[in-house]
Write a protein that holds these residues in place. Structure first.
Motif, PDB file in Angstrom:
ATOM      1  N   SER A 112      58.536  66.913  49.635  1.00  0.00           N
ATOM      2  CA  SER A 112      58.576  66.990  50.273  1.00  0.00           C
ATOM      3  C   SER A 112      57.936  68.360  51.662  1.00  0.00           C
ATOM      4  CB  SER A 112      59.959  66.307  51.452  1.00  0.00           C
ATOM      5  OG  SER A 112      60.334  65.420  50.849  1.00  0.00           O
ATOM      6  N   ARG A 113      57.777  68.542  53.080  1.00  0.00           N
ATOM      7  CA  ARG A 113      58.190  69.823  53.664  1.00  0.00           C
ATOM      8  C   ARG A 113      58.402  69.564  54.524  1.00  0.00           C
ATOM      9  NH1 ARG A 113      55.871  70.624  49.484  1.00  0.00           N
ATOM     10  NH2 ARG A 113      54.419  71.263  48.556  1.00  0.00           N
ATOM     11  N   GLY A 114      58.454  70.610  55.541  1.00  0.00           N
ATOM     12  CA  GLY A 114      59.215  71.229  56.569  1.00  0.00           C
ATOM     13  C   GLY A 114      60.658  69.912  56.675  1.00  0.00           C
ATOM     14  N   ALA A 115      61.194  69.181  57.793  1.00  0.00           N
ATOM     15  CA  ALA A 115      61.814  68.784  58.225  1.00  0.00           C
ATOM     16  C   ALA A 115      61.582  67.547  57.091  1.00  0.00           C
ATOM     17  CB  ALA A 115      61.571  67.514  59.429  1.00  0.00           C
ATOM     18  N   GLY A 116      61.221  67.197  56.052  1.00  0.00           N
ATOM     19  CA  GLY A 116      61.433  66.142  55.221  1.00  0.00           C
ATOM     20  C   GLY A 116      62.311  66.970  53.795  1.00  0.00           C
ATOM     21  N   ARG A 117      61.960  67.841  53.866  1.00  0.00           N
ATOM     22  CA  ARG A 117      62.521  68.871  52.502  1.00  0.00           C
ATOM     23  C   ARG A 117      64.375  68.933  52.842  1.00  0.00           C
ATOM     24  NH1 ARG A 117      60.321  73.684  48.889  1.00  0.00           N
ATOM     25  NH2 ARG A 117      59.290  71.718  48.794  1.00  0.00           N
ATOM     26  N   ALA A 118      64.299  69.444  54.293  1.00  0.00           N
ATOM     27  CA  ALA A 118      65.502  69.163  54.590  1.00  0.00           C
ATOM     28  C   ALA A 118      66.247  67.905  54.481  1.00  0.00           C
ATOM     29  CB  ALA A 118      65.511  70.458  56.137  1.00  0.00           C
ATOM     30  N   TRP A 119      66.000  67.163  54.683  1.00  0.00           N
ATOM     31  CA  TRP A 119      66.610  65.716  54.349  1.00  0.00           C
ATOM     32  C   TRP A 119      67.056  65.452  53.533  1.00  0.00           C
ATOM     33  CZ3 TRP A 119      68.815  64.613  58.742  1.00  0.00           C
ATOM     34  CH2 TRP A 119      68.568  64.549  60.116  1.00  0.00           C
ATOM     35  N   ALA A 120      65.997  65.547  52.208  1.00  0.00           N
ATOM     36  CA  ALA A 120      66.671  65.465  51.024  1.00  0.00           C
ATOM     37  C   ALA A 120      67.994  66.651  50.633  1.00  0.00           C
ATOM     38  CB  ALA A 120      64.953  66.344  50.041  1.00  0.00           C
ATOM     39  N   LEU A 121      67.551  67.463  51.342  1.00  0.00           N
ATOM     40  CA  LEU A 121      68.299  68.548  51.024  1.00  0.00           C
ATOM     41  C   LEU A 121      69.935  68.319  51.482  1.00  0.00           C
ATOM     42  CD1 LEU A 121      67.617  72.275  51.305  1.00  0.00           C
ATOM     43  CD2 LEU A 121      67.844  70.815  49.055  1.00  0.00           C
ATOM     44  N   LEU A 122      70.322  67.608  52.526  1.00  0.00           N
ATOM     45  CA  LEU A 122      71.196  66.816  53.371  1.00  0.00           C
ATOM     46  C   LEU A 122      71.587  65.913  52.319  1.00  0.00           C
ATOM     47  CD1 LEU A 122      73.238  67.469  55.718  1.00  0.00           C
ATOM     48  CD2 LEU A 122      71.624  65.302  56.900  1.00  0.00           C
ATOM     49  N   ALA A 123      71.312  65.226  51.724  1.00  0.00           N
ATOM     50  CA  ALA A 123      70.322  63.995  50.892  1.00  0.00           C
ATOM     51  C   ALA A 123      71.395  64.785  49.927  1.00  0.00           C
ATOM     52  CB  ALA A 123      70.347  63.471  49.944  1.00  0.00           C
ATOM     53  N   ALA A 124      71.367  65.859  48.895  1.00  0.00           N
ATOM     54  CA  ALA A 124      71.756  66.604  47.304  1.00  0.00           C
ATOM     55  C   ALA A 124      73.094  66.941  48.042  1.00  0.00           C
ATOM     56  CB  ALA A 124      70.979  67.261  47.638  1.00  0.00           C
ATOM     57  N   VAL A 125      73.594  67.282  49.230  1.00  0.00           N
ATOM     58  CA  VAL A 125      74.942  67.620  49.003  1.00  0.00           C
ATOM     59  C   VAL A 125      75.624  66.563  49.339  1.00  0.00           C
ATOM     60  CG1 VAL A 125      76.844  68.863  50.906  1.00  0.00           C
ATOM     61  CG2 VAL A 125      74.514  69.953  50.396  1.00  0.00           C
ATOM     62  N   GLY A 126      75.496  65.483  49.702  1.00  0.00           N
ATOM     63  CA  GLY A 126      76.650  64.296  50.359  1.00  0.00           C
ATOM     64  C   GLY A 126      76.390  63.550  48.628  1.00  0.00           C
ATOM     65  N   VAL A 127      75.133  63.789  47.917  1.00  0.00           N
ATOM     66  CA  VAL A 127      75.845  63.491  46.454  1.00  0.00           C
ATOM     67  C   VAL A 127      76.422  63.948  45.975  1.00  0.00           C
ATOM     68  CG1 VAL A 127      74.061  62.895  44.084  1.00  0.00           C
ATOM     69  CG2 VAL A 127      72.894  62.113  46.133  1.00  0.00           C
ATOM     70  N   VAL A 128      76.089  65.225  45.677  1.00  0.00           N
ATOM     71  CA  VAL A 128      77.280  66.308  45.386  1.00  0.00           C
ATOM     72  C   VAL A 128      78.632  65.642  45.789  1.00  0.00           C
ATOM     73  CG1 VAL A 128      78.769  68.554  44.981  1.00  0.00           C
ATOM     74  CG2 VAL A 128      75.912  68.135  44.732  1.00  0.00           C
ATOM     75  N   LEU A 129      79.013  65.622  47.379  1.00  0.00           N
ATOM     76  CA  LEU A 129      80.525  64.795  47.655  1.00  0.00           C
ATOM     77  C   LEU A 129      80.899  63.325  46.752  1.00  0.00           C
ATOM     78  CD1 LEU A 129      80.161  65.637  51.273  1.00  0.00           C
ATOM     79  CD2 LEU A 129      81.465  66.855  49.441  1.00  0.00           C
ATOM     80  N   LEU A 130      79.613  62.884  46.467  1.00  0.00           N
ATOM     81  CA  LEU A 130      80.222  61.547  46.242  1.00  0.00           C
ATOM     82  C   LEU A 130      79.885  61.614  44.428  1.00  0.00           C
ATOM     83  CD1 LEU A 130      76.993  58.936  47.778  1.00  0.00           C
ATOM     84  CD2 LEU A 130      79.367  58.541  47.574  1.00  0.00           C
ATOM     85  N   THR A 131      79.942  62.497  43.896  1.00  0.00           N
ATOM     86  CA  THR A 131      80.181  61.639  42.394  1.00  0.00           C
ATOM     87  C   THR A 131      81.263  63.534  41.942  1.00  0.00           C
ATOM     88  OG1 THR A 131      78.181  64.675  42.043  1.00  0.00           O
ATOM     89  CG2 THR A 131      77.558  62.308  41.730  1.00  0.00           C
ATOM     90  N   GLN A 132      81.728  64.148  42.750  1.00  0.00           N
ATOM     91  CA  GLN A 132      82.875  65.152  42.502  1.00  0.00           C
ATOM     92  C   GLN A 132      82.440  66.320  41.471  1.00  0.00           C
ATOM     93  OE1 GLN A 132      86.382  63.391  44.820  1.00  0.00           O
ATOM     94  NE2 GLN A 132      85.093  62.912  45.479  1.00  0.00           N
ATOM     95  N   ARG A 224      53.340  52.138  49.153  1.00  0.00           N
ATOM     96  CA  ARG A 224      52.418  51.413  49.355  1.00  0.00           C
ATOM     97  C   ARG A 224      52.734  52.349  51.189  1.00  0.00           C
ATOM     98  NH1 ARG A 224      50.677  45.987  47.506  1.00  0.00           N
ATOM     99  NH2 ARG A 224      49.928  46.504  45.735  1.00  0.00           N
ATOM    100  N   ARG A 225      53.096  52.725  51.562  1.00  0.00           N
ATOM    101  CA  ARG A 225      53.165  52.631  53.508  1.00  0.00           C
ATOM    102  C   ARG A 225      54.668  54.626  53.472  1.00  0.00           C
ATOM    103  NH1 ARG A 225      53.982  47.134  52.644  1.00  0.00           N
ATOM    104  NH2 ARG A 225      52.895  45.819  54.212  1.00  0.00           N
ATOM    105  N   LEU A 226      55.216  54.752  52.489  1.00  0.00           N
ATOM    106  CA  LEU A 226      55.924  55.862  52.258  1.00  0.00           C
ATOM    107  C   LEU A 226      55.439  57.063  51.461  1.00  0.00           C
ATOM    108  CD1 LEU A 226      59.250  54.337  52.426  1.00  0.00           C
ATOM    109  CD2 LEU A 226      58.184  55.550  54.902  1.00  0.00           C
ATOM    110  N   THR A 227      55.655  58.151  51.427  1.00  0.00           N
ATOM    111  CA  THR A 227      55.198  59.123  50.919  1.00  0.00           C
ATOM    112  C   THR A 227      56.170  59.078  49.310  1.00  0.00           C
ATOM    113  OG1 THR A 227      57.025  61.002  52.557  1.00  0.00           O
ATOM    114  CG2 THR A 227      54.420  60.777  52.971  1.00  0.00           C
ATOM    115  N   THR A 228      56.074  59.808  49.151  1.00  0.00           N
ATOM    116  CA  THR A 228      57.088  59.960  47.614  1.00  0.00           C
ATOM    117  C   THR A 228      58.486  60.875  48.163  1.00  0.00           C
ATOM    118  OG1 THR A 228      55.812  61.790  46.888  1.00  0.00           O
ATOM    119  CG2 THR A 228      55.818  59.179  45.855  1.00  0.00           C
ATOM    120  N   GLY A 229      58.085  61.916  48.919  1.00  0.00           N
ATOM    121  CA  GLY A 229      59.081  62.758  49.377  1.00  0.00           C
ATOM    122  C   GLY A 229      59.785  61.768  50.370  1.00  0.00           C
ATOM    123  N   ALA A 230      59.562  60.859  51.252  1.00  0.00           N
ATOM    124  CA  ALA A 230      60.137  60.538  51.782  1.00  0.00           C
ATOM    125  C   ALA A 230      61.304  59.167  51.224  1.00  0.00           C
ATOM    126  CB  ALA A 230      59.626  59.984  53.016  1.00  0.00           C
TER     127      ALA A 230
END
Length: 292
Positions: A112-132, A224-230
């Motif tokens: 990902s680039r730009g906003a895509g990378r920001a969404w990925a990092l936000l998801a990472a924070v969420g996963v940390v809260l899920l796994t604790q 076939r419709r999405l980037t691998t990053g998304a």
């Protein structure tokens, strides 16, 4: 009004994740009967047969590159299925799914680039809260299995997009699923065969349709419709689905931080859906044709 490619792909990915988590929850009882590797083998065995019957592939219709990519995808599919089932046998469904998500997350951050990378990092924070992870309650062997599944899942995403671009319809799955069944057979060993009963075979057939046949087909079409990053960022929704289904079906109760993690990964998934369509230059023409 027709849906955009990104929204169509995101809808397919979400439907796939729901099927996966429902199939995993339904497989918990099967693990008690034949073990985690046995449950993985039974589902992949039926999936391989179903895809061969439905698609009826002919090897001469595939290029050498498509065959190699499909075989590699089968190895990755077998690995992620067997390893994740072993993790679920030792960890709560939500925790195992969150750790497995580290594979798609790595793809999302790298691709990902730009906003895509920001969404990925936000998801990472969420996963940390899920796994604790700071609680130290997770079974270390289960964590190791889940991390192994994460590596296989990262490879699965890259290979699925490659196979989906090279072979039309479900032709790629008709190669990868039988290979995955062979991988599971080698891992499960002959000991599982003696435990099979007609009832277990019928249950395995039903579970194979729910997981992996339907979700893997949906993921192939989504990539076939999405980037691998998304796509990798969207997979952050899977731990959230796992937590919810684990609560409803398996009485695995999440705490407040886990609920907050769900909110973050849902927000990241929405952001990825809005910005993750593949452009024309990213979508190769399908060079191998097979009847769907």
């Amino acid at each position: 009004m027709s849906l955009s490619p990104a929204r169509t792909g995101a809808s397919m990915a979400v439907a796939s994740m729901l099927c996966v988590q429902l199939g995993l929850a339904a497989s918990v009882g099967l693990i008690d009967d034949i073990g985690s590797t046995g449950a993985a083998w039974l589902r992949l065995f039926w999936a391989g047969i179903l895809l061969l019957v439905i698609v009826r592939p002919r090897l001469r219709d595939y290029s050498r590159e498509a065959l190699w990519a499909g075989t590699a995808l089968g190895v990755a599919t077998g690995g992620v299925t067997v390893l994740f089932m072993a993790a679920v046998a030792r960890l709560p469904l939500g925790t195992a799914s969150a750790l497995e998500f580290l594979g798609p997350l790595t793809i999302a951050v790298v691709r990902s680039r730009g906003a895509g990378r920001a969404w990925a990092l936000l998801a990472a924070v969420g996963v940390v809260l899920l796994t604790q992870p700071w609680t130290g309650d997770a079974d270390p062997v289960g964590v190791a299995f889940a991390l192994g599944a994460a590596v296989c899942w990262a490879a699965y995403i890259l290979l699925t997009q490659r196979v989906g671009d090279a072979v039309s319809g479900l032709g790629g799955l008709a190669i990868s699923m039988p290979v995955a069944a062979l991988v599971a057979t080698v891992v499960a060993g002959p000991g599982v065969f003696g435990e099979m009963t007609p009832e277990l075979l019928v249950v395995g057939l039903g579970l194979a349709i729910l997981l992996p046949v339907v979700p893997f087909a949906l993921e192939l079409l989504a990539l076939r419709r999405l980037t691998t990053g998304a796509f990798g960022t969207l997979m952050a929704l899977e731990p959230a689905f796992a937590l919810i289904i684990g609560f409803l079906a398996l009485s695995q109760v999440p705490n407040g931080l886990a609920v907050g993690g769900i909110a973050l990964v849902v927000a990241a998934g929405i952001g990825a859906e809005r910005s993750g369509a593949r452009t024309g230059t990213e979508v190769p023409a399908v060079v191998e044709r097979l009847p769907a």
